[in-house]
Design an enzyme around this catalytic site. Structure first.
Site, PDB file in Angstrom:
ATOM      1  CB  SER A 147     -61.837  12.556  49.962  1.00  0.00           C
ATOM      2  OG  SER A 147     -61.142  12.696  51.182  1.00  0.00           O
ATOM      3  CE1 TYR A 160     -56.749  14.494  47.835  1.00  0.00           C
ATOM      4  CE2 TYR A 160     -58.014  14.798  49.853  1.00  0.00           C
ATOM      5  CZ  TYR A 160     -57.592  13.993  48.820  1.00  0.00           C
ATOM      6  OH  TYR A 160     -58.009  12.679  48.764  1.00  0.00           O
TER       7      TYR A 160
END
Length: 256
Positions: A147, A160
């Site tokens: 990501s 996250y």
């Protein structure tokens, strides 16, 4: 191999986790268009069958393999079953992932554990199980979905960010350990894409305006724009690329 064949996936079998919808399903359809025989993984077999029905009938065979990627025993059994009943896994796209948002000081232990289990443990479990079959064959491609948050942080998603940063370094470790066996393991790092996971942010006019100004491309990414990078990292074109993380983010990670 030269020319267009560099990007051909014909004769290769690809397992994609978290592939009943969203980015995973989009990547599965993309790999199929380049010739791969696709195996869709998720927990819900009925959802996988619905996803399979949406593939063009002219594409190579599409199979489903329902098992929980957060359960190591289930992963080993599931991967073994694919290898035995369907054939060798040549490509793995480790895509399964979840998001939880809360101020860090209020973040619950359950949400933390869920993130670690799905976003990090599953990458290790599935990657290890598949690699054990790839290593004797001296070939294989593993693409871990990282990501932009593997590199950056925003308020409310610190755990996250921690998982995706860990996936980036796990990718490097996999490449370091398994590269000598003929495997290429790389990361694909999406920026801000319009998906089911981000639909609340997409609907937030203030956030979308901020994102458009912050991103050199001036917009949200569309999931189809991830397919080219996934095909590249899965194909012979990336035969000497290992441990790399390819950003597909409209330039947000390089612009102040």
């Amino acid at each position: 191999m030269t020319g267009p064949d560099l990007f051909s996936l014909a004769g290769h079998r690809a397992l994609l986790t978290g592939a009943s919808r969203g980015i995973g399903l989009t990547l599965a359809k993309g790999l199929a268009r380049y010739g791969a025989e696709v195996v869709l993984n998720g927990r819900n077999e009925e959802a996988l069958k619905v996803a399979r029905a949406g593939f063009d009938p002219g594409l190579p065979p599409v199979s489903v393999a329902a098992f929980d990627v957060t359960d190591q025993n289930a992963v080993e059994e599931g991967v073994g079953r694919i290898e035995k009943e369907m054939g060798p896994i040549d490509i793995l796209i480790n895509n399964a992932g979840i998001q939880r948002r809360a101020p860090l000081e209020d973040f619950s232990r359950k949400d933390w554990d869920d993130l670690i289990s799905t976003n990090l443990n599953a990458v290790f479990f599935v990657g290890q199980a598949v690699a054990r079959h790839m290593i004797p064959r001296a070939r294989g491609k593993i693409v871990n979905i990282c990501s932009v948050q593997s590199e950056l942080a925003r308020p409310g998603i610190a755990p996250y960010t921690a998982t995706k940063g860990a996936v980036r370094n796990l990718t490097r470790g996999m490449a370091t350990d398994w590269g000598r066996h003929g495997l290429q393991i790389n990361g694909l790092a999406p920026g801000y894409f319009a998906t089911e996971m981000t639909e609340r942010l997409v609907a937030d006019e203030g956030f979308s305006e901020w994102l458009s100004k912050r991103t050199p491309a001036g917009r949200w990414g569309q999931v189809d724009e991830l397919v080219g990078a996934a095909v590249f990292l899965s194909s012979p074109a990336s035969s000497f690329i290992n441990g790399h993380m390819l950003m597909v983010d409209g330039g947000i990670s390089i612009s102040l």
